[in-house]
Design a protein around this motif. Structure first.
Motif, PDB file in Angstrom:
ATOM      1  N   ASP A 269     -39.702 -24.435  -8.351  1.00 31.17           N
ATOM      2  CA  ASP A 269     -39.545 -25.865  -8.489  1.00 31.17           C
ATOM      3  C   ASP A 269     -38.326 -26.307  -7.752  1.00 31.17           C
ATOM      4  N   PRO A 270     -38.328 -27.048  -6.475  1.00 30.71           N
ATOM      5  CA  PRO A 270     -37.151 -27.330  -5.699  1.00 30.71           C
ATOM      6  C   PRO A 270     -36.065 -28.288  -6.412  1.00 30.71           C
ATOM      7  N   ARG A 271     -36.531 -29.065  -7.523  1.00 34.08           N
ATOM      8  CA  ARG A 271     -35.679 -29.624  -8.523  1.00 34.08           C
ATOM      9  C   ARG A 271     -34.878 -28.781  -9.319  1.00 34.08           C
ATOM     10  N   ALA A 272     -35.007 -27.513  -9.366  1.00 35.63           N
ATOM     11  CA  ALA A 272     -34.193 -26.681 -10.000  1.00 35.63           C
ATOM     12  C   ALA A 272     -33.219 -25.852  -9.382  1.00 35.63           C
ATOM     13  N   GLU A 273     -33.431 -25.971  -7.934  1.00 41.18           N
ATOM     14  CA  GLU A 273     -32.897 -24.929  -7.276  1.00 41.18           C
ATOM     15  C   GLU A 273     -31.180 -24.913  -7.311  1.00 41.18           C
ATOM     16  N   GLY A 274     -30.674 -26.501  -7.363  1.00 38.94           N
ATOM     17  CA  GLY A 274     -29.349 -26.509  -7.509  1.00 38.94           C
ATOM     18  C   GLY A 274     -28.839 -26.107  -8.848  1.00 38.94           C
ATOM     19  N   ALA A 275     -29.572 -26.320  -9.876  1.00 40.91           N
ATOM     20  CA  ALA A 275     -28.813 -25.908 -11.269  1.00 40.91           C
ATOM     21  C   ALA A 275     -28.913 -24.400 -11.262  1.00 40.91           C
ATOM     22  N   ASN A 276     -30.141 -23.612 -10.823  1.00 35.47           N
ATOM     23  CA  ASN A 276     -30.109 -22.327 -10.722  1.00 35.47           C
ATOM     24  C   ASN A 276     -28.965 -21.803  -9.886  1.00 35.47           C
ATOM     25  N   ASP A 277     -28.593 -22.412  -8.735  1.00 33.47           N
ATOM     26  CA  ASP A 277     -27.566 -21.918  -7.950  1.00 33.47           C
ATOM     27  C   ASP A 277     -26.142 -21.991  -8.698  1.00 33.47           C
ATOM     28  N   LEU A 278     -26.086 -23.161  -9.634  1.00 36.67           N
ATOM     29  CA  LEU A 278     -24.829 -23.180 -10.441  1.00 36.67           C
ATOM     30  C   LEU A 278     -24.624 -21.859 -11.385  1.00 36.67           C
TER      31      LEU A 278
END
Length: 381
Positions: A269-278
């Motif tokens: 899910d591209p919407r989770a990419e930023g949170a996973n990167d954090l």
């Protein structure tokens, strides 16, 4: 798990109406930002004296035209708009100014507030995330908001679609603060106007540092995000794309010494990419509100345990007289489009800290300087 917070000691002194008006006029004047405002007040002693000095300071900084000072008529209109909206202005140092916000670098000198004052002095936790949030993401945000609210926190968010709206909805009964990118009379997005009304009716608060009548622009949202993190002990990111305003909020939180939490999501899910990167970069992984409460418990103690923001040691205009033209040339030559620490400029020029800060103030008021945060500045070419 519930944390009980000690009452916050009311601190500071309320401004007189004349002082509040002068503060509002100064911060609404051209090229006066939070850092410049503080330096002007510290150096000249009062907003009225600083207003008198603005034209000469800007001229010496190389302004090509006279700096624009807010007019009395404009301040009259804004004060009338605030009264009509049932809002008020709260100044830095007054008893009801949010204590957490007071501790960031360059806090806003004055904020507009509509709603209850009690939520402003309670410990906050930010919840932010994607506007185009999934049903699951909105459900998670609501669960975190309810759990953190039950634990005693005020939930802070930005009134946006998706995760923000779900966070406010989940914490209306326990206390929530909506921080706006525009004026308090320019609510955005329009579909959340009813949500904003319900927040106020439940004794939550709407907060903005922007003037009444100000339509929010894209570049105003990072300023809003900085206040969301500034009002919070930590920030929880739920569903954020790789390029997301929520990641700006997380970055501001880290710079302000606040905790950063992220809810993991599917790698598909591209919407989770930023949170996973954090999480990969060191943010605390959380899957339920108790994880946030447990992480923040050591910070609470008897009172908010966050230290006062460490302002740069050489930030005062402790300088008598006026810098020479030679000193101004040295400072300008040391500057460039790349952000440079003020301490580096002081060492490179050999000038006193006060002289360097005075020249930077002149350049700032002339519209030739950009303050990057963390004591760094750059010259606008």
């Amino acid at each position: 798990m519930e944390i009980r917070f000690a009452d916050v000691e009311p601190g500071g002194v309320a401004l007189s109406e004349g002082q509040r008006r002068a503060w509002l006029k100064l911060i609404r004047s051209e090229n006066v930002g939070p850092v410049t405002f503080r330096q002007l007040i510290n150096h000249f002693g009062a907003a009225s004296a600083a207003l008198d000095a603005l034209p000469d300071l800007a001229r010496r900084g190389g302004a090509q035209r006279r700096v624009r000072i807010a007019t009395d008529a404009e301040i009259d209109r804004e004060l009338a708009a605030a009264e009509a909206a049932g809002a008020r202005f709260v100044a830095l140092g007054e008893p009801t100014f949010p204590p957490l916000l007071r501790r960031i670098e360059g806090p806003p000198p004055i904020i507009a507030v509509a709603g209850g004052e009690g939520v402003l002095v309670r410990p906050g936790i930010g919840i932010v995330g994607a506007r185009n949030a999934s049903i699951s993401g909105r459900k998670i945000a609501g669960q975190f908001a309810r759990g953190l609210g039950s634990a005693g926190f005020v939930v802070v968010s930005g009134l946006a679609r998706g995760i923000d709206a779900a966070a406010h909805e989940g914490s209306i009964d326990t206390g929530t603060i909506a921080v706006l990118a525009g004026g308090l009379d320019r609510l955005y997005p329009p579909e959340n106007i009813d949500l904003a009304r319900r927040i106020r009716e439940a004794h939550g608060a709407l907060v903005s540092e922007m003037p009444f009548g100000w339509e929010p622009r894209a570049r105003d949202f990072p300023r809003r995000n900085r206040l969301i993190s500034g009002l919070s002990l930590g920030v929880v990111v739920v569903e954020a794309a790789a390029r997301s305003g929520s990641l700006h909020t997380a970055r501001f939180a880290a710079e302000q010494g606040r905790e950063v939490f992220a809810v993991p999501g599917s790698p598909l899910d591209p919407r989770a990419e930023g949170a996973n990167d954090l999480i990969r970069e060191g943010a605390t992984l959380v899957t339920k509100p108790d994880h946030v409460v447990e992480a923040l418990a050591p910070l609470i103690g008897e009172r908010f345990a966050l230290p006062e923001a460490e302002e740069p040691a050489r930030d005062d205009l402790d300088f008598s007289g006026e810098p020479t033209d030679a000193a101004r040339r040295l400072v300008i030559e040391a500057l460039g489009p790349t952000p440079t620490a003020v301490d580096e400029i002081i060492r490179a020029t050999g000038l006193s800290p006060g002289a360097v800060q005075y020249v930077l103030l002149e350049l700032d008021l002339a519209g030739r300087l950009e303050r990057q945060g963390q004591g760094r500045v750059s010259l606008l070419m």
